[in-house]
Design an enzyme around this catalytic site. Sequence first.
Site, short mmCIF file in Angstrom:
data_model
loop_
_atom_site.label_atom_id
_atom_site.label_comp_id
_atom_site.label_asym_id
_atom_site.label_seq_id
_atom_site.Cartn_x
_atom_site.Cartn_y
_atom_site.Cartn_z
N LYS A 67 0.86 -1.18 0.00
CA LYS A 67 0.00 0.00 0.00
C LYS A 67 0.89 1.22 0.00
O LYS A 67 1.81 1.34 0.81
CB LYS A 67 -0.93 0.04 1.22
CG LYS A 67 -1.84 1.28 1.19
CD LYS A 67 -2.85 1.29 2.31
CE LYS A 67 -2.28 1.79 3.61
NZ LYS A 67 -3.34 2.09 4.61
N ARG A 110 -10.72 -1.46 7.10
CA ARG A 110 -9.84 -2.45 7.72
C ARG A 110 -9.39 -2.00 9.10
O ARG A 110 -9.17 -2.81 9.99
CB ARG A 110 -8.66 -2.78 6.82
CG ARG A 110 -7.61 -1.71 6.54
CD ARG A 110 -6.60 -1.53 7.65
NE ARG A 110 -5.34 -0.98 7.21
CZ ARG A 110 -4.55 -0.23 7.94
NH1 ARG A 110 -4.92 0.14 9.17
NH2 ARG A 110 -3.39 0.19 7.48
N LYS A 226 3.47 9.84 18.04
CA LYS A 226 2.03 9.90 18.30
C LYS A 226 1.70 9.20 19.61
O LYS A 226 2.40 8.27 20.02
CB LYS A 226 1.24 9.25 17.16
CG LYS A 226 0.99 10.14 15.96
CD LYS A 226 0.02 9.46 15.00
CE LYS A 226 -0.39 10.34 13.85
NZ LYS A 226 -1.38 9.67 12.97
#
Length: 321
Positions: A67, A110, A226
């Site tokens: 991806k 997903r 994060k």
Amino acid sequence: MVIVSEEVCQQVVGRGDAFTAVEQVFAAMARGDAYNFPVIREAIRHADALYGFKSGFDRAGLTLGLKSGGYWPGNADKGLTNHQSTVFLFDPDTGKLKALVGGNYLTAVRTAAASSVSIAHLARKDAKVLGMVGAGHQSSFQLRAAAEQRAFEKVVAWNPHPEMLPKLGEVAAELGLEFEAVDRDRLGAEADVIITITSAFEPLLMAAQIKPGTHIACMGTDTVGKQEVDPAILASATVFTDEIAQSISLGEAQHAVKSGQIRENDITPIGDVINGTHPGRSDGDEITLFDGTGVGLQDLAVASVAADLASKSGAATRVAL
């Protein structure tokens, strides 16, 4: 090869398809039948964008590919989703490109499937209140998928930008669920299951706010730096993840590991629970946490389903390179 557009992906891939594909690939990863390749993720110093590649190979499902895409924070002002991606699938026997699949809808579905898999295997069976931290694009996917795993009666939600919460409330209403915007103290006190789906770089939930028996699915942390929850929550919880290497390097667990509050071997692949080699939740008071970092094999699994279903229905476009 076939091309499967975003529109066709939405037509052919439902939540059940995504759940099954993600559950199966998590199980294959835990058995050693599938593995992810190292992730490339870079700030390109243009449009404040993060761009990268996720790839892998599933020997059980014979799925090979990657991806390509990332996060463009200014896209909302252009009428586009901030996450943009495309999936490339290759024939593992020949290396030929066999499918080009739109990845935006599939990324959302997903990601929601991963948290719903964790709820199915780790949340208390009697969970009644769902807590949502975050109200962006992916939150509605998360809510719809979670609602199928337990008999929830109410949704309590908090978002850094409260003006976004009414849209999430509309989704809850469609599902027949009571909805209330609350502060984080109330959210933690009431919720039996909590999903965090934000792009935060600081803890939004603290350990003192989480009650015994809660299942937490942390779905927003997928980059170094994060963070969505207090590392002390992970120290007090039984921690599961999609892939340990990603969890400790760029997932929610990165901070707890770095501070020494947990170790790598304190984290269990959720595939072990799916395969029955780990019992999962041990009692009703245990806090369980799923660190959903988002692995390439999830994308490849749902993209493969999209390509197969679109080809069988005649909705895919066939081209020759």
